[in-house]
Design an enzyme around this catalytic site. Structure first.
Site, short mmCIF file in Angstrom:
data_model
loop_
_atom_site.label_atom_id
_atom_site.label_comp_id
_atom_site.label_asym_id
_atom_site.label_seq_id
_atom_site.Cartn_x
_atom_site.Cartn_y
_atom_site.Cartn_z
N ASN A 23 0.88 -1.17 0.00
CA ASN A 23 0.00 0.00 0.00
C ASN A 23 0.91 1.22 0.00
O ASN A 23 1.49 1.59 1.01
CB ASN A 23 -0.88 -0.03 1.25
CG ASN A 23 -1.84 1.14 1.30
OD1 ASN A 23 -1.77 2.06 0.49
ND2 ASN A 23 -2.75 1.10 2.27
N ARG A 100 -2.54 -2.07 -3.58
CA ARG A 100 -3.73 -1.25 -3.40
C ARG A 100 -3.64 -0.06 -4.35
O ARG A 100 -2.65 0.66 -4.37
CB ARG A 100 -3.80 -0.74 -1.97
CG ARG A 100 -4.98 0.19 -1.78
CD ARG A 100 -4.91 0.91 -0.46
NE ARG A 100 -6.08 1.74 -0.32
CZ ARG A 100 -6.09 2.92 0.29
NH1 ARG A 100 -4.97 3.39 0.82
NH2 ARG A 100 -7.18 3.61 0.40
N HIS A 189 -12.81 3.09 -0.28
CA HIS A 189 -12.80 2.10 0.82
C HIS A 189 -13.48 0.80 0.38
O HIS A 189 -13.96 0.03 1.22
CB HIS A 189 -13.57 2.61 2.07
CG HIS A 189 -12.91 3.72 2.82
ND1 HIS A 189 -13.64 4.72 3.42
CD2 HIS A 189 -11.61 3.98 3.09
CE1 HIS A 189 -12.81 5.56 4.03
NE2 HIS A 189 -11.57 5.13 3.84
N ARG A 250 -11.87 15.99 6.90
CA ARG A 250 -12.67 16.35 5.71
C ARG A 250 -14.11 16.67 6.11
O ARG A 250 -14.67 16.01 6.99
CB ARG A 250 -12.69 15.19 4.71
CG ARG A 250 -11.36 14.89 4.09
CD ARG A 250 -11.44 13.69 3.14
NE ARG A 250 -10.22 12.91 3.24
CZ ARG A 250 -10.16 11.60 3.10
NH1 ARG A 250 -11.26 10.89 2.84
NH2 ARG A 250 -9.01 10.97 3.23
N GLU A 393 -8.14 -4.95 5.21
CA GLU A 393 -7.98 -4.65 3.79
C GLU A 393 -6.84 -5.43 3.16
O GLU A 393 -6.91 -5.83 2.00
CB GLU A 393 -7.79 -3.13 3.60
CG GLU A 393 -9.08 -2.38 3.88
CD GLU A 393 -8.88 -0.88 4.10
OE1 GLU A 393 -8.47 -0.50 5.21
OE2 GLU A 393 -9.14 -0.11 3.18
#
Ligand code: ADP
Length: 407
Positions: A23, A100, A189, A250, A393
């Site tokens: 990743n 990823r 996601h 955010r 993940e």
């Protein structure tokens, strides 16, 4: 730093059961080495423990003072660390590298075997994910240089959402403009939403095709998804990961006219507003902290700003639970995952309390019990199961990569 001698042995079709998951971020490289032949959280039965994870780590501050020079040096460091544990990247047991990749656009809807053409297609998607895709591509390139013979697989954060109906994926704006510039809702996601929705079905003793699940992935970034029978039918992030829930830094949903207002009245430029909404908004914008643990501590000391940040965060979450209940019609489970979702009993309770008319009954006692395994936190009479399901993940990426190279 020593370099590892690569003998470039062909993967052995019988014993090659390991997958290296990479990743790659702009200044970091996270890795995990998994053995797909060993018990993992998705294959465990009773007495076994998770032994699939052979190694993991992170190289940080890439390109910064005190860090390694670039991603190539970072991957060499990973290779050295693995070699020192007897798990070198030259091993014939390595079956694939799984990468990823954040944005797959409309082009990539499945895990994809990486070729030169695939790399250039991912590069073409950079305008859609300027912060993420360049780093992902760099990770792919250096890994291919190191082991050009090894199958490398791209697993996209957007892929799980690619089956969303047009009604959910379209913004109601001029179609010609939208189509010309790729302006639509992609969602992110996806690897986590896919994994958690399946793990939730397993927790209920059902097949994914039998259940409708609302997944709430609440980490630093946060997103909700509505998953009907294993297929994602709506998700809260859109063209970029800015839309939807309130996040650490955010804003999530705002009136788009806020942007014009700030440009015209405050004289801010596009990049200033981008920075404001992505980096200085959400929890940090409301109270100065983006860590839910710290916000919890401040609330316990009657800090009004922290309380407001918590309330705005939870209000948005409840709105999405309501919206996705309506999208799905029948909800079998609501699953909380990622840093906040797995650990904050206060957020889970505040998000769902009082929703008995929707068939949702959270059990305050079960919810307060900490744990690392997937578990139910609803009352025994709740029509909708409420679950805490740790996301994984890396395992999902490894499984997807492995099933592509060893079908
Ligand atoms: P990322 O999106 O970076 O992968 P994570 O899923 O690891 O993030 O979530 C990180 C966030 O989880 C932290 O910012 C913090 O707000 C939250 N978190 C972690 N542990 C706890 C905890 N024990 N209680 C409440 N929140 C927590």
């Amino acid at each position: 730093m020593s370099t590892v001698p690569f003998t470039k042995e062909e993967p052995d079709p019988v014993t090659a059961t390991r997958v290296l998951v990479l990743n790659s971020g702009s200044s970091s490289l996270k890795y995990q080495l998994l053995d797909m032949a060993r018990p993992s959280p998705t294959t465990l039965n009773g007495a076994e423990t998770d032994s699939s994870r052979l190694a993991s780590g992170i190289v940080e501050r890439i390109g910064e003072a005190g860090g390694v020079a670039d991603h190539s040096a970072a991957l060499k460091q990973v290779a050295d660390e693995l070699s020192s544990q007897g798990l070198g990247l030259d091993s014939p047991e390595l079956a694939a590298v799984g990468h990823r990749v954040v944005h797959g656009g409309t082009r990539f809807t499945e895990p994809t075997l990486i070729t030169d053409e695939v790399v250039s297609e991912i590069e073409k998607l950079v305008p859609l994910a300027p912060l993420h895709n360049p780093a992902n591509v760099t990770g792919i390139k250096v890994a291919r240089e190191l082991r050009p013979d090894l199958p490398q697989v791209a697993v996209f954060d957007t892929a799980f959402h690619s089956g969303m109906p047009e009604a959910a994926a379209r913004y109601a704006i001029d179609r010609a403009t939208a189509d010309r510039y790729g302006v639509r809702r992609y969602g992110f996601h996806g690897t986590s939403h896919a994994y958690v929705s399946r793990a939730t079905a397993a927790l209920l003793g059902k097949e994914p095709s039998e259940v409708n699940v609302i997944v709430l992935h609440l980490g630093n970034g946060a997103s909700a998804s509505a998953v009907r029978g294993g297929v994602c039918v709506d998700t809260s992030m859109g063209l970029t990961p800015l839309e939807g829930l309130v996040m650490g830094t955010r804003s999530g949903d705002i009136d788009p006219a806020v942007v014009f207002h700030l440009a015209r009245v405050a004289g801010l430029g596009v990049d200033d507003i981008d920075n404001l909404l992505n980096k200085r908004s959400g929890l940090v914008g409301l109270c100065g902290d983006n860590d839910m643990r710290e916000i919890g501590r401040r609330i316990a000391e009657d800090d009004a700003d922290a309380q407001l940040a918590f309330d705005v965060y939870v209000h948005r979450l409840r709105k999405y639970v309501g919206a996705y209940s309506a999208v799905l019609g029948r909800v079998d489970a609501i699953a909380f995952t990622a840093g906040v979702g797995e650990n904050s009993a206060a957020v889970r309770e505040a998000a769902l309390i009082g929703l008995e008319p929707l068939g949702i009954e959270i059990d305050a006692v079960r919810n307060a019990v900490r744990g690392s395994a997937a578990r139910l936190v609803s009352t025994r009479t709740s029509r909708v199961a409420v679950a805490v399901v740790p996301t994984d993940e890396e395992l999902e990426i490894a499984q997807q990569a492995y099933s592509l190279v060893r079908p």
